[in-house]
Design an enzyme around this catalytic site. Structure first.
Site, short mmCIF file in Angstrom:
data_model
loop_
_atom_site.label_atom_id
_atom_site.label_comp_id
_atom_site.label_asym_id
_atom_site.label_seq_id
_atom_site.Cartn_x
_atom_site.Cartn_y
_atom_site.Cartn_z
N ALA A 1 0.83 -1.21 0.00
CA ALA A 1 0.00 0.00 0.00
C ALA A 1 0.86 1.26 0.00
CB ALA A 1 -0.93 0.00 1.21
N GLY B 1 1.40 -5.53 1.11
CA GLY B 1 0.21 -5.78 0.32
C GLY B 1 0.49 -6.43 -1.02
N GLU C 1 0.34 -9.93 -0.34
CA GLU C 1 -1.06 -10.29 -0.08
C GLU C 1 -1.82 -10.51 -1.39
OE1 GLU C 1 -2.47 -8.50 4.04
OE2 GLU C 1 -1.53 -6.95 2.81
N GLU D 1 4.59 -5.56 7.93
CA GLU D 1 3.72 -4.49 8.42
C GLU D 1 3.88 -4.18 9.90
OE1 GLU D 1 1.39 -6.01 4.79
OE2 GLU D 1 2.86 -6.75 6.23
#
Length: 263
Positions: free
Chosen positions: A63, A108, A111, A132
């Site tokens: 992100a 992310g 992910e 994170e």
């Protein structure tokens, strides 16, 4: 230009994340990814989906931290919710999805890759992991759930709690990555992945069967055994009614190579 470029050729739909310099994702990027996933889902000529990052260095660095820093809690929640819905749509699309990790794949980015069915990485091209915790948060776009299901609870907690990243060879040993290819450039690597993807495209492969066996595993794996077996039977019945099943059975009896159509 869209943040995610769509190109379909030879039965393979390629979704390229193109957000320089690190292919970080924002709400706008996730909207484009969502649209590209739906386009591939409805594209009757696309039998396999390949997700890759633009450039030489990044698949996706996760992100956009600057965006999140300036956003209010309501936006952040809805941003994570939409990202979860988008990635789940990729996971539930009844077509084989391959993540081509051409560069760094962290946060992310990993992910997104974890929602693919097969992850193929370019040797020496970067690191992957879910760091994170260093930001005071957890992997909030499916990372805690998919990594746990993939490598087991203890190993997943250890990796995420340490916030450690690793090269792709170590990731393969842990089961995070399926294959690691040697390639002199990212473009060569993507070409190798596309050639691999074509193994699952008609006429050589019954792509409808591949897509439904994916659904049996992705959905059935979250059900009880009896419910999973019921789902498996229903999907098998759909395949028994397909042209590919008729062709596959006939080719076996007639001792010839099957000519599948994906229908």
């Amino acid at each position: 230009m869209p943040h995610v470029e769509y190109h379909a050729e030879g039965g393979v739909a390629q979704l390229t994340i193109n957000v320089p310099p690190a292919n970080c994702y924002s709400y706008a990027m996730m909207q484009d990814l969502d649209a590209a996933i739906l386009r591939a889902r409805f594209d009757a000529e696309a039998h396999v989906i390949v997700v890759v990052g633009a450039g030489e260095k990044f698949f996706c660095a996760g992100a956009d931290i600057r965006m999140l820093k300036g956003a209010d809690p309501t936006f952040k929640y809805n941003f994570c919710l939409h990202a979860n819905e988008t990635i789940a749509r990729l996971e539930q699309t009844p077509k084989l999805v391959i993540a081509a990790l051409n560069g760094h794949c962290v946060g992310g980015g990993l992910e997104i890759a974890l929602a693919a069915d097969i992850r193929i990485a370019r040797r020496g091209a970067g690191q992957c992991g879910l760091p994170e915790v260093a930001l005071g948060v957890l992997p909030g776009t499916g990372g805690t759930q998919r990594l746990t299901r993939l490598i087991g609870k203890s190993a997943a907690i250890e990796l995420m709690a340490e916030g450690r990243t690793m090269d792709f060879d170590e990731a393969q040993k842990l089961g995070v990555v399926n294959k690691v290819f040697d390639a002199p450039s990212a473009a060569d690597f993507v070409g190798q992945v596309r050639e691999y993807a074509k193994r699952f495209v008609p006429p050589a492969k019954a792509s409808l069967a591949v897509g439904l066996l994916k659904r049996a595993c992705q959905t059935g794996g979250e059900l009880s055994l009896l419910d999973g077996l019921a789902l498996e039977r229903e999907l098998q019945q759909r395949l028994f009614q397909s042209n590919d099943a008729l062709e596959g059975l006939a080719a076996y009896v007639e001792k010839r190579t099957a000519n599948f159509t994906g229908r």
